[in-house]
Design a protein around this motif. Structure first.
Motif, PDB file in Angstrom:
ATOM      1  N   ILE A 216       0.658  -1.194  -0.092  1.00  0.00           N
ATOM      2  CA  ILE A 216       0.184   0.082  -0.151  1.00  0.00           C
ATOM      3  C   ILE A 216       1.097   1.129  -0.068  1.00  0.00           C
ATOM      4  O   ILE A 216       1.093   1.898   1.123  1.00  0.00           O
ATOM      5  CB  ILE A 216      -0.954   0.004   1.148  1.00  0.00           C
ATOM      6  N   ASN A 217       1.460   1.724  -1.152  1.00  0.00           N
ATOM      7  CA  ASN A 217       2.231   2.705  -1.325  1.00  0.00           C
ATOM      8  C   ASN A 217       2.211   3.361  -2.626  1.00  0.00           C
ATOM      9  O   ASN A 217       0.972   3.144  -3.274  1.00  0.00           O
ATOM     10  CB  ASN A 217       3.699   2.186  -0.990  1.00  0.00           C
ATOM     11  N   LYS A 218       2.819   4.324  -3.096  1.00  0.00           N
ATOM     12  CA  LYS A 218       2.768   5.016  -4.414  1.00  0.00           C
ATOM     13  C   LYS A 218       2.894   4.157  -5.489  1.00  0.00           C
ATOM     14  O   LYS A 218       2.735   4.753  -6.513  1.00  0.00           O
ATOM     15  CB  LYS A 218       3.769   6.239  -4.219  1.00  0.00           C
ATOM     16  N   ASN A 219       3.596   2.919  -5.521  1.00  0.00           N
ATOM     17  CA  ASN A 219       3.988   2.342  -6.484  1.00  0.00           C
ATOM     18  C   ASN A 219       2.685   1.655  -6.969  1.00  0.00           C
ATOM     19  O   ASN A 219       2.739   1.083  -7.894  1.00  0.00           O
ATOM     20  CB  ASN A 219       4.966   1.353  -5.940  1.00  0.00           C
ATOM     21  N   SER A 220       1.691   1.469  -5.835  1.00  0.00           N
ATOM     22  CA  SER A 220       0.348   0.767  -6.226  1.00  0.00           C
ATOM     23  C   SER A 220      -0.884   1.797  -6.379  1.00  0.00           C
ATOM     24  O   SER A 220      -1.877   1.466  -7.272  1.00  0.00           O
ATOM     25  CB  SER A 220       0.151  -0.185  -5.157  1.00  0.00           C
ATOM     26  N   VAL A 223      -0.638   9.215  -4.944  1.00  0.00           N
ATOM     27  CA  VAL A 223      -0.256   9.752  -3.636  1.00  0.00           C
ATOM     28  C   VAL A 223      -1.528  10.644  -3.271  1.00  0.00           C
ATOM     29  O   VAL A 223      -1.977  10.492  -2.107  1.00  0.00           O
ATOM     30  CB  VAL A 223       0.883  10.485  -3.431  1.00  0.00           C
ATOM     31  N   ALA A 224      -2.129  11.164  -4.308  1.00  0.00           N
ATOM     32  CA  ALA A 224      -3.402  12.129  -3.963  1.00  0.00           C
ATOM     33  C   ALA A 224      -4.235  11.324  -3.707  1.00  0.00           C
ATOM     34  O   ALA A 224      -5.292  11.826  -2.563  1.00  0.00           O
ATOM     35  CB  ALA A 224      -3.518  13.017  -5.291  1.00  0.00           C
ATOM     36  N   PHE A 225      -4.490  10.145  -4.223  1.00  0.00           N
ATOM     37  CA  PHE A 225      -5.871   9.208  -3.681  1.00  0.00           C
ATOM     38  C   PHE A 225      -5.482   8.731  -2.202  1.00  0.00           C
ATOM     39  O   PHE A 225      -6.516   8.736  -1.761  1.00  0.00           O
ATOM     40  CB  PHE A 225      -5.570   8.029  -4.743  1.00  0.00           C
ATOM     41  N   MET A 226      -4.329   8.084  -1.979  1.00  0.00           N
ATOM     42  CA  MET A 226      -4.124   7.649  -0.715  1.00  0.00           C
ATOM     43  C   MET A 226      -4.557   8.693   0.510  1.00  0.00           C
ATOM     44  O   MET A 226      -5.042   8.475   1.346  1.00  0.00           O
ATOM     45  CB  MET A 226      -2.669   7.276  -0.581  1.00  0.00           C
ATOM     46  N   GLU A 231      -8.097  11.171   4.622  1.00  0.00           N
ATOM     47  CA  GLU A 231      -8.751  12.383   5.215  1.00  0.00           C
ATOM     48  C   GLU A 231     -10.154  11.851   5.396  1.00  0.00           C
ATOM     49  O   GLU A 231     -10.834  12.050   6.244  1.00  0.00           O
ATOM     50  CB  GLU A 231      -8.661  13.652   4.332  1.00  0.00           C
ATOM     51  N   ARG A 232     -10.653  11.132   4.353  1.00  0.00           N
ATOM     52  CA  ARG A 232     -12.054  11.102   4.251  1.00  0.00           C
ATOM     53  C   ARG A 232     -12.401   9.777   5.245  1.00  0.00           C
ATOM     54  O   ARG A 232     -13.421  10.017   6.152  1.00  0.00           O
ATOM     55  CB  ARG A 232     -12.529  10.130   3.040  1.00  0.00           C
ATOM     56  N   ASN A 233     -11.389   8.741   5.620  1.00  0.00           N
ATOM     57  CA  ASN A 233     -11.709   7.714   6.666  1.00  0.00           C
ATOM     58  C   ASN A 233     -11.657   8.429   8.063  1.00  0.00           C
ATOM     59  O   ASN A 233     -12.147   7.924   8.943  1.00  0.00           O
ATOM     60  CB  ASN A 233     -10.773   6.703   6.506  1.00  0.00           C
ATOM     61  N   GLN A 234     -10.890   9.509   8.242  1.00  0.00           N
ATOM     62  CA  GLN A 234     -10.555  10.051   9.546  1.00  0.00           C
ATOM     63  C   GLN A 234     -12.006  11.030   9.820  1.00  0.00           C
ATOM     64  O   GLN A 234     -12.499  10.577  10.903  1.00  0.00           O
ATOM     65  CB  GLN A 234      -9.630  11.345   9.287  1.00  0.00           C
ATOM     66  N   LEU A 235     -12.836  11.440   8.930  1.00  0.00           N
ATOM     67  CA  LEU A 235     -13.931  12.030   9.007  1.00  0.00           C
ATOM     68  C   LEU A 235     -14.810  10.912   9.427  1.00  0.00           C
ATOM     69  O   LEU A 235     -15.771  10.871  10.507  1.00  0.00           O
ATOM     70  CB  LEU A 235     -14.540  12.764   7.704  1.00  0.00           C
TER      71      LEU A 235
END
Length: 303
Positions: A216-220, A223-226, A231-235
């Motif tokens: 689960i990193n920028k290779n997969s 970065v903007a999506f991650m 932020e969405r899941n924090q909410l």
């Protein structure tokens, strides 16, 4: 000895063949240490497209239990499935990029004599327990200082901790539906555990090395999506779990301030609102089942 005294290790895998080849031998070595009480090693392959499954079948057919997903269902789903299939009373979750010491489980097991202990977090190099706090209307967390003795932790890592399986099942594990595809699921679970009167501890003598090389990193993913998912899941975690009227009012105020200061945050809010029906259902359950107030949980931690 009864299986109720033993530990099932669960390792979720997605395209992690190289990491399995490098790190699985250390886990098998730990299994040989009888004091770790490891009953089984379960690897849940989450629809890998590399050669993880052929590799495991060839090299470790007699050493592990392999559960295969026909398609990628996400980290939380892989972990939940592994825990459901586990035979031990305790479940140790390890990411493919975690290397345990030979006796890493020994110091954790005595903590479970206390029936309220839900989880014990391992001591990763240069990392202490998690500290949680409520700031400007948002749940936040950070790494605490390392200590010589066990101490409480705000949450337990989904890839570097041991859990009491009965409590996990009672709490229904990671919220794989609401928080898919990843992030904040272990914070959410830990917070729900605290609000039901359970404890999460950090054990300094339980040593593991976490290389942070997971897929689960920028290779997969972009970065903007991650970042947007974080932020969405924090909410979603806040909306689901903060049932204190005073604290939730503070959240609404903080949310408005954040939108005004950062207009682009509206997109995050809209993404979260797509899940409003599900989050309201989860929130109703939390109100019904929790026994400890939000204020009391955060009072346990200092920053």
């Amino acid at each position: 000895m009864s299986k109720d005294l033993f530990v099932s290790i669960v390792i979720p895998n997605w395209n992690g063949r190289a990491l399995l080849e490098k790190n699985l031998p250390s886990i098998l070595l730990a299994k040989k240490n009888k004091k770790n009480r490891i009953l089984e090693i379960i690897i849940v392959d989450d629809g890998s497209t590399d050669d993880s499954v052929p590799f495991l079948k060839k090299e470790y057919a007699t050493s592990i239990r392999l559960i295969k997903h026909t398609k990628n269902r996400g980290f939380a789903s892989a972990v939940n499935n592994g825990v459901r299939m586990a035979k031990g009373a305790y479940v140790c979750l390890l990411n493919t990029d975690v290397i345990p010491s030979k006796n890493f489980l020994e110091p954790t097991l005595t903590h479970f004599i206390d029936k309220n202990v839900f989880s014990v977090v391992f001591h990763e190099e240069n990392a202490g327990p998690a500290v949680g706090f409520f700031k400007n209307g948002f749940i936040e967390h950070k790494g605490g200082k390392e200590a010589k003795n066990e101490t409480i932790s705000f949450w337990a890592s989904g890839g570097s901790a041991i859990f009491r399986r009965s409590h996990w099942m009672e709490l229904k594990g990671f919220d794989e539906e609401l928080l898919a595809p990843f992030y904040w699921e272990d914070v959410d679970l830990g917070y729900r555990a605290w609000k039901r009167g359970y404890k999460i501890l950090w054990e300094p003598k339980s040593h593991v090395i976490h290389k942070h090389e997971s897929t689960i990193n920028k290779n997969s993913f972009q970065v903007a999506f991650m970042n947007r998912v974080k932020e969405r899941n924090q909410l979603l975690v806040i909306w689901k779990n903060i049932t204190s009227e005073k604290m939730f009012a503070s959240h609404i105020q903080g949310l408005i301030h954040r939108i005004v200061a950062h207009p682009g945050y509206v997109r995050v809010v809209l993404d979260a609102l797509k899940h409003r029906k599900l989050v309201l259902s989860r929130r109703a359950r939390e109100k019904k089942e929790c026994t400890i107030s939000d204020e009391a949980v955060f009072a346990k931690f200092s920053i």
